[in-house]
Write a protein that holds these residues in place. Structure first.
Motif, mmCIF file in Angstrom:
data_model
loop_
_atom_site.group_PDB
_atom_site.id
_atom_site.type_symbol
_atom_site.label_atom_id
_atom_site.label_comp_id
_atom_site.label_asym_id
_atom_site.label_seq_id
_atom_site.Cartn_x
_atom_site.Cartn_y
_atom_site.Cartn_z
ATOM 1 N N SER A 179 29.169 73.676 -47.970
ATOM 2 C CA SER A 179 30.630 73.571 -47.977
ATOM 3 C C SER A 179 31.024 72.380 -48.836
ATOM 4 N N THR A 180 32.215 72.460 -49.441
ATOM 5 C CA THR A 180 32.661 71.446 -50.390
ATOM 6 C C THR A 180 33.955 70.802 -49.918
ATOM 7 N N ALA A 181 33.988 69.478 -49.969
ATOM 8 C CA ALA A 181 35.218 68.726 -49.731
ATOM 9 C C ALA A 181 35.621 68.063 -51.042
ATOM 10 N N TYR A 182 36.867 68.297 -51.467
ATOM 11 C CA TYR A 182 37.339 67.708 -52.721
ATOM 12 C C TYR A 182 38.760 67.192 -52.512
ATOM 13 N N PRO A 183 38.907 65.895 -52.192
ATOM 14 C CA PRO A 183 40.264 65.326 -52.067
ATOM 15 C C PRO A 183 40.982 65.399 -53.405
ATOM 16 N N ALA A 184 42.265 65.655 -53.375
ATOM 17 C CA ALA A 184 43.041 65.790 -54.608
ATOM 18 C C ALA A 184 42.981 64.519 -55.440
ATOM 19 N N ALA A 185 42.771 64.668 -56.743
ATOM 20 C CA ALA A 185 42.756 63.524 -57.644
ATOM 21 C C ALA A 185 44.157 62.916 -57.713
ATOM 22 N N PRO A 186 44.263 61.621 -57.977
ATOM 23 C CA PRO A 186 45.583 60.975 -58.045
ATOM 24 C C PRO A 186 46.416 61.503 -59.206
ATOM 25 N N THR A 187 47.728 61.393 -59.069
ATOM 26 C CA THR A 187 48.641 61.885 -60.112
ATOM 27 C C THR A 187 49.394 60.747 -60.790
ATOM 28 N N THR A 226 36.084 63.255 -56.780
ATOM 29 C CA THR A 226 34.687 63.464 -56.395
ATOM 30 C C THR A 226 34.586 64.573 -55.359
ATOM 31 N N ALA A 227 33.739 65.553 -55.662
ATOM 32 C CA ALA A 227 33.435 66.622 -54.707
ATOM 33 C C ALA A 227 32.197 66.232 -53.917
ATOM 34 N N THR A 228 32.238 66.432 -52.604
ATOM 35 C CA THR A 228 31.092 66.160 -51.742
ATOM 36 C C THR A 228 30.637 67.469 -51.116
ATOM 37 N N ILE A 229 29.380 67.826 -51.368
ATOM 38 C CA ILE A 229 28.834 69.093 -50.892
ATOM 39 C C ILE A 229 27.916 68.819 -49.710
ATOM 40 N N THR A 230 28.220 69.432 -48.576
ATOM 41 C CA THR A 230 27.377 69.326 -47.392
ATOM 42 C C THR A 230 26.440 70.517 -47.351
ATOM 43 N N GLY A 231 25.138 70.237 -47.180
ATOM 44 C CA GLY A 231 24.136 71.290 -47.199
ATOM 45 C C GLY A 231 23.531 71.551 -45.842
ATOM 46 N N PRO A 232 22.368 72.211 -45.795
ATOM 47 C CA PRO A 232 21.710 72.548 -44.534
ATOM 48 C C PRO A 232 21.307 71.300 -43.751
ATOM 49 N N ALA A 233 21.004 71.481 -42.488
ATOM 50 C CA ALA A 233 20.556 70.378 -41.641
ATOM 51 C C ALA A 233 19.329 69.720 -42.264
ATOM 52 N N GLY A 234 19.297 68.373 -42.216
ATOM 53 C CA GLY A 234 18.178 67.640 -42.770
ATOM 54 C C GLY A 234 18.360 67.220 -44.207
ATOM 55 N N THR A 263 26.975 64.560 -54.167
ATOM 56 C CA THR A 263 28.275 64.286 -54.767
ATOM 57 C C THR A 263 28.275 64.720 -56.232
ATOM 58 N N VAL A 264 29.420 65.225 -56.671
ATOM 59 C CA VAL A 264 29.639 65.540 -58.081
ATOM 60 C C VAL A 264 30.978 64.908 -58.452
ATOM 61 N N SER A 265 30.954 63.935 -59.358
ATOM 62 C CA SER A 265 32.179 63.225 -59.718
ATOM 63 C C SER A 265 32.696 63.693 -61.069
ATOM 64 N N PHE A 266 34.010 63.662 -61.211
ATOM 65 C CA PHE A 266 34.696 64.085 -62.433
ATOM 66 C C PHE A 266 35.600 62.927 -62.869
ATOM 67 N N THR A 267 35.232 62.283 -63.969
ATOM 68 C CA THR A 267 35.988 61.132 -64.463
ATOM 69 C C THR A 267 36.638 61.499 -65.788
ATOM 70 N N SER A 268 37.956 61.549 -65.778
ATOM 71 C CA SER A 268 38.728 62.005 -66.939
ATOM 72 C C SER A 268 39.349 60.815 -67.657
ATOM 73 N N THR A 269 39.135 60.771 -68.972
ATOM 74 C CA THR A 269 39.753 59.742 -69.807
ATOM 75 C C THR A 269 40.627 60.418 -70.859
ATOM 76 N N SER A 270 41.864 59.980 -70.945
ATOM 77 C CA SER A 270 42.791 60.500 -71.949
ATOM 78 C C SER A 270 42.732 59.610 -73.180
ATOM 79 N N VAL A 271 42.402 60.228 -74.318
ATOM 80 C CA VAL A 271 42.295 59.495 -75.576
ATOM 81 C C VAL A 271 43.432 59.930 -76.493
ATOM 82 N N GLY A 272 44.222 58.990 -77.003
ATOM 83 C CA GLY A 272 45.329 59.342 -77.883
ATOM 84 C C GLY A 272 46.625 59.521 -77.122
ATOM 85 N N THR A 273 47.460 60.466 -77.558
ATOM 86 C CA THR A 273 48.824 60.577 -77.046
ATOM 87 C C THR A 273 49.053 61.714 -76.068
#
Length: 265
Positions: free
Chosen positions: A57-65, A75-83, A88-98
């Motif tokens: 299952s995946t939990a992904y809190p909304a990115a800031p606006t 950042t998405a956090t994936i919970t797997g089987p017991a044990g 985590t899978v993070s997404f870092t966005s950088t805006s370049v230019g205008t």
């Protein structure tokens, strides 16, 4: 003369009885850690948690606006089987230019986009407004980083398309790049041709075969703008770059669910 005191038989027995459990407990601890770190699992980053047939299952809190330009992350956090330890899978966005990213950039909206690219599930939105043509002038760079190395990484980039409606704020021509060693497939348009073309590099980005073919965000014909990507790996991070070669309107693409193989911890 120094006298050497030898332990009594009772003291020897008492000491042995005390130390045996400690040794047993110490030996038992690494066994779990070794199993967790040597057993591979097929993980799923499921944006809408539509898949109920596996133990993930995946939990992904909304990115800031609040930052239309600069750096934005989620950042998405994936919970797997017991044990297993969550991945985590993070997404870092950088805006370049205008270019300005919309408030929905790096967000998931299953209500509006229930089946991006005909995949049957929702996805992560990357969206620009007030775009400026040319890679050097404006682009969005998204670093996708995994909490531990992954192999056999698979996902789709959808809605790579174009619109030549100049003058009504809808003119764009999507251009997409992905770093790393990967294979990819496109949707066929017949005769050995595909809708999306290119190599996904800075010199030859993925783009629609002509400058005026719109792929629907969801539903019928939405798979026309798909690129299905596979990284054999191992992979720790990749970078996606998104820009337009023409226009001044808004543009958007999506990232589908991710599947990959990784250790449990």
């Amino acid at each position: 003369m120094n006298e050497v005191m030898l332990p009594s038989r009772r003291n020897v027995v008492r000491t042995a009885a005390w130390t045996v459990p400690v040794v047993a407990a110490t030996v038992g601890a690494p066994a779990f850690a070794a199993s967790c770190g040597t057993t591979s699992h097929t993980w799923r980053l499921d944006w809408g948690n539509e898949n109920t047939s596996d133990a993930f299952s995946t939990a992904y809190p909304a990115a800031p606006t609040t930052n239309a330009q600069g750096v934005r992350s989620g950042t998405a956090t994936i919970t797997g089987p017991a044990g297993t330890t969550p991945m985590t899978v993070s997404f870092t966005s950088t805006s370049v230019g205008t270019d300005t990213r919309t408030n929905n950039n790096l967000r998931v909206d299953a209500g509006t986009y229930p089946s991006i690219g005909g995949t049957g599930g929702t996805g992560l939105l990357l969206q620009h407004q007030n775009i400026t043509s040319g890679r050097a002038n404006s682009r969005q760079e998204v670093v996708i980083a995994f909490g531990r190395p992954v192999t056999n990484l698979q996902f789709s980039v959808t809605d790579i398309d174009s619109n030549d409606q100049q003058g009504n704020n809808s003119d764009f021509y999507d251009q997409v790049e992905l770093t790393g060693t990967r294979s990819y497939t496109f949707t066929s348009r017949g005769g050995g041709n595909t809708y999306v073309v290119g190599a996904g590099t800075s010199n030859d980005p993925w783009h629609m075969y002509n400058n005026n073919t719109v792929a629907n965000d969801s539903g019928a014909n939405s798979d026309r703008g798909n690129v299905n990507v596979t990284y054999p790996g191992p992979v720790s991070s990749i970078t996606l770059t998104y820009w337009t070669s023409r226009g001044s309107g808004n543009q958007a693409i999506f990232l589908s669910d991710f599947t990959f193989t990784a250790f449990g911890c």
